[in-house]
Design a protein around this motif. Structure first.
Motif, PDB file in Angstrom:
ATOM      1  N   TYR A  67      -6.194   2.521   3.335  1.00 52.74           N
ATOM      2  CA  TYR A  67      -4.939   2.319   2.613  1.00 52.74           C
ATOM      3  C   TYR A  67      -5.100   1.032   1.804  1.00 52.74           C
ATOM      4  CZ  TYR A  67      -3.058   5.420   6.292  1.00 52.74           C
ATOM      5  OH  TYR A  67      -2.826   6.457   7.169  1.00 52.74           O
ATOM      6  N   THR A 118      -4.599  -1.981  -1.073  1.00 51.50           N
ATOM      7  CA  THR A 118      -3.472  -2.668  -1.698  1.00 51.50           C
ATOM      8  C   THR A 118      -3.895  -3.122  -3.090  1.00 51.50           C
ATOM      9  OG1 THR A 118      -4.178  -4.697  -0.583  1.00 51.50           O
ATOM     10  CG2 THR A 118      -2.392  -3.455   0.442  1.00 51.50           C
ATOM     11  N   ALA A 131      -7.437   3.733   7.186  1.00 49.74           N
ATOM     12  CA  ALA A 131      -6.521   4.873   7.238  1.00 49.74           C
ATOM     13  C   ALA A 131      -6.811   5.717   8.469  1.00 49.74           C
ATOM     14  CB  ALA A 131      -6.658   5.721   5.979  1.00 49.74           C
ATOM     15  N   TYR A 134       4.804   9.536   8.655  1.00 48.18           N
ATOM     16  CA  TYR A 134       3.627   8.921   9.280  1.00 48.18           C
ATOM     17  C   TYR A 134       3.838   8.869  10.791  1.00 48.18           C
ATOM     18  CZ  TYR A 134       0.376   5.298  10.826  1.00 48.18           C
ATOM     19  OH  TYR A 134      -0.597   4.604  11.496  1.00 48.18           O
ATOM     20  N   TYR A 164      -6.694   3.217  -5.470  1.00 49.20           N
ATOM     21  CA  TYR A 164      -7.269   3.420  -4.138  1.00 49.20           C
ATOM     22  C   TYR A 164      -8.783   3.230  -4.125  1.00 49.20           C
ATOM     23  CZ  TYR A 164      -7.811   7.843  -6.590  1.00 49.20           C
ATOM     24  OH  TYR A 164      -8.091   8.779  -7.544  1.00 49.20           O
ATOM     25  N   SER A 207       0.827  -1.203   0.000  1.00 50.34           N
ATOM     26  CA  SER A 207       0.000   0.000   0.000  1.00 50.34           C
ATOM     27  C   SER A 207       0.862   1.254   0.000  1.00 50.34           C
ATOM     28  CB  SER A 207      -0.919   0.022   1.221  1.00 50.34           C
ATOM     29  OG  SER A 207      -1.744   1.174   1.181  1.00 50.34           O
ATOM     30  N   THR A 230      -2.296   8.017  -5.163  1.00 49.17           N
ATOM     31  CA  THR A 230      -1.214   7.049  -5.136  1.00 49.17           C
ATOM     32  C   THR A 230       0.089   7.821  -5.130  1.00 49.17           C
ATOM     33  OG1 THR A 230      -2.460   5.347  -6.311  1.00 49.17           O
ATOM     34  CG2 THR A 230      -0.071   5.170  -6.375  1.00 49.17           C
ATOM     35  N   ASN A 253      -0.914   4.329  -0.974  1.00 52.40           N
ATOM     36  CA  ASN A 253      -1.954   5.246  -1.405  1.00 52.40           C
ATOM     37  C   ASN A 253      -2.953   5.468  -0.276  1.00 52.40           C
ATOM     38  OD1 ASN A 253      -3.713   2.983  -1.377  1.00 52.40           O
ATOM     39  ND2 ASN A 253      -3.167   2.495  -3.491  1.00 52.40           N
ATOM     40  N   VAL A 254      -3.895   6.357  -0.529  1.00 48.07           N
ATOM     41  CA  VAL A 254      -4.942   6.626   0.452  1.00 48.07           C
ATOM     42  C   VAL A 254      -6.231   6.980  -0.285  1.00 48.07           C
ATOM     43  CG1 VAL A 254      -4.342   9.088   0.683  1.00 48.07           C
ATOM     44  CG2 VAL A 254      -5.546   7.926   2.548  1.00 48.07           C
ATOM     45  N   SER A 268      -5.410  -4.618   2.750  1.00 50.29           N
ATOM     46  CA  SER A 268      -5.821  -3.220   2.905  1.00 50.29           C
ATOM     47  C   SER A 268      -6.105  -2.921   4.373  1.00 50.29           C
ATOM     48  CB  SER A 268      -7.075  -2.935   2.072  1.00 50.29           C
ATOM     49  OG  SER A 268      -6.830  -3.169   0.695  1.00 50.29           O
ATOM     50  N   PRO A 278       0.353   7.152   4.189  1.00 56.69           N
ATOM     51  CA  PRO A 278       0.456   5.711   4.448  1.00 56.69           C
ATOM     52  C   PRO A 278       1.595   5.391   5.417  1.00 56.69           C
ATOM     53  CG  PRO A 278       0.321   6.172   2.099  1.00 56.69           C
ATOM     54  CD  PRO A 278       0.554   7.477   2.770  1.00 56.69           C
ATOM     55  N   LYS A 279       1.514   4.228   6.014  1.00 55.09           N
ATOM     56  CA  LYS A 279       2.497   3.841   7.022  1.00 55.09           C
ATOM     57  C   LYS A 279       3.909   3.729   6.459  1.00 55.09           C
ATOM     58  CE  LYS A 279      -0.819   1.330   9.922  1.00 55.09           C
ATOM     59  NZ  LYS A 279      -1.208   0.030  10.498  1.00 55.09           N
TER      60      LYS A 279
END
Length: 563
Positions: free
Chosen positions: A533, A535, A362, A373, A413, A314, A464, A316-317, A359, A367-368
């Motif tokens: 988030y 995948t 969020a 983050y 996403y 992942s 992304t 993206n958000v 996934s 993203p982590k």
């Protein structure tokens, strides 16, 4: 890559039915694939694109369907290590900043040529940087989305960009050493040098085909012939043709490439198939060799059929945008109302039921995997009782919100926008919100209406990441006044300054901590609601070898074989 990319680009209209596109692939491509069966090299790979590219001069682009193609032809100074967001050499073998971050020295790869036969050297690098900086015309500048975001200004600002430029000058110290001078440090570097928009192109070709002659405005922008027929880089493939009527782009092996070597395939064809189900059927029929963004519900079926479903980490958000200057802006300016929306959405259930394996919910807009983050932010777990009480306290019970969502698109996403809208709207209705749906085509004005025109109260979008820096996420969303959220210089509660300070901090601990503090401020203020988030995956046929899933959707096909 990518609100996908969430900005102002417009792609050419698709012509013909998706089903017809899915089955109209050339017999030549199929026979080439068969010929490649024994030895693994040569042949033709056909990839199903979700939409038409805009055109192929990447400085005027900011969306993934175009970048997927230009990445095969055009190289940047730095690239990402396959399958990661880590930096790796490309046209530059080494990059060295000065202590104050205002100078970057690039040691360049030797013996490299552009596909037109001209030499790649430090003068070519500086030509490209100077070209971007000196770009003339409000229309051209307005289309240079990433240049405006990263370099923040031009020699003479003519469009909406008003800032003092980060770029100062470029010096070709010798043939293999380019020195980039900045007016101030930029924490996004060196990661931002990986952006496809900053690919180095042949100065000879750019001048020959008048690449800077961008004219028109609004939805009637005309780009020069260079971007449609003559993109010229150092990559493993080179441009052959674009049949816009049939949505087919053909690249051929660039035998002069040393980046790092010529491609193993003879040809690489991108076929536009907008409908996800049609892409799946084309893969099953053997008409294409792969496609992007398969529906999560299809992963098991595809694997059972022998296809390779490659899951991306992942990067993206997905978010629910809130427009404080929209039809119900006065109510949405009340933080209690925005908090009520956040508490009222059952994100855990949505992620479990609608998104792919791996996934996650969020908790912020970064993203982590991104430096910056932090888990130390205000969180809004599902609590419909609390949501109803907040609406009551704010006098907003029974309010009606105009909810925009896109159609005719699949994003990393957001694999199914209609399903996403349905899930979130049902949650909002359950806490007493009246939802007025507005469905609009992604290429038919959706992005303009929500990002530029501010017609919505709430909307679905996402992002992304393009490179490994928190500013590419939160700086893009909330770093300046934007109609999408109704944030202004007056009402942003210090978010603009916090993000500007973080952006100016050179890469390292100070840069990371500054973005962590900015993320805390953003989640306290809640200008929008992070949802998930996801995948996303890419799927290829059983005979395809050499595709490495990238968190940045940065898959390169130079090492692909069919066997």
């Amino acid at each position: 890559m990518q609100q996908l990319r969430l900005t102002r680009t417009r792609r050419a209209a698709l012509i013909g039915l998706a089903g017809a596109l899915a089955v109209s692939l050339s017999a030549c491509a199929e026979s080439k694939r068969d010929e490649a069966g024994g030895g693994g090299s040569g042949g033709t790979m056909v990839f199903g694109n979700t939409g038409n590219p805009k055109m192929f001069d990447p400085i005027f682009n900011d969306e993934g369907e175009t970048f997927r193609i230009t990445r095969q032809m055009l190289d940047t100074l730095i690239q990402n290590k396959p399958g990661t967001a880590e930096l790796a050499p490309s046209l530059a073998t080494k990059w060295t900043p000065s202590n104050d971050g205002k100078t970057w020295t690039f040691d360049l790869k030797q013996g490299v040529k552009f596909s037109d036969g001209t030499a790649f050297d430090a003068k070519a690098v500086c030509f490209n940087f100077d070209r971007w900086y000196n770009m003339k015309g409000a229309t051209a500048q307005s289309q240079m989305i990433y240049y405006g975001d990263v370099f923040e200004g031009f020699a003479h600002n003519e469009g909406t960009t008003k800032g003092e430029p980060v770029y100062k000058s470029c010096e070709a110290k010798d043939d293999h050493t380019a020195v980039l001078n900045l007016n101030r440090a930029k924490g996004a570097f060196p990661a931002a040098f990986t952006l496809p928009s900053f690919a180095i192109q042949s100065p000879t070709a750019l001048q020959k085909y008048n690449a800077d002659k961008v004219t028109g405005s609004g939805t009637s922008i005309t780009y020069p012939e260079y971007g449609y027929k003559h993109p010229t880089g150092t990559g493993p493939f080179k441009f052959e043709s674009w049949d816009q009527g049939n949505g087919q782009i053909t690249l051929v092996r660039n035998d002069t490439s040393t980046m790092p070597q010529p491609a193993k395939l003879d040809k690489l064809v991108f076929k536009v198939i907008p409908d996800e189900n049609a892409r799946k059927q084309a893969l099953k029929a053997g008409d294409i060799n792969g496609y992007d963004f398969p529906a999560p519900s299809d992963y098991g079926l595809l694997r059972n059929d022998g296809e390779q479903v490659l899951i991306r980490p992942s990067f993206n958000v997905l978010y629910l945008g809130i427009n404080q200057a929209g039809p119900n802006g006065a109510k949405l300016q009340d933080p209690r109302v925005r908090q009520a929306l956040a508490y009222g959405i059952n994100r855990e259930q949505f992620v479990r039921s609608k998104l792919a394996e791996g996934s996650e919910v969020a908790t912020e807009f970064v993203p982590k995997a991104i430096s910056g983050y932090t888990d130390d932010v205000t969180k809004y777990p599902y609590d419909p009782t609390k949501a109803k009480q907040l609406l009551k306290d704010a006098g907003a019970e029974g309010m009606t919100l105009k909810f925009y969502y896109p159609t005719e698109v699949t994003r990393p996403y957001m694999p199914n926008p209609a399903d996403t809208y349905t899930a979130i709207s049902e949650d909002l209705k359950a806490i007493g919100i009246n939802v007025q749906p507005v469905a609009e085509s992604w290429n038919g004005g959706y992005k303009d209406d929500v990002q530029q025109n501010g017609k919505q109260d709430i909307h679905l979008l996402g992002w992304t990441g393009d490179y490994n820096d928190a500013g590419n996420f939160v700086g893009t969303f909330f770093g300046r006044p934007k109609p999408e959220f109704g944030l202004t210089d007056q009402n942003n509660q210090g978010i603009f300054k916090a993000l500007a300070d973080a952006d100016a901090a050179p890469a390292g601990d100070a840069h990371t901590k500054a973005y962590q503090e900015a993320n805390k401020k953003i989640m306290d203020y809640l200008p929008a609601i992070p949802i998930a988030y996801p995948t996303p995956a890419i799927v290829v046929g059983p005979k395809i070898k050499g595709v490495v899933a990238s968190p940045l959707t940065d898959e390169r096909f130079d090492n692909v074989t069919i066997g």
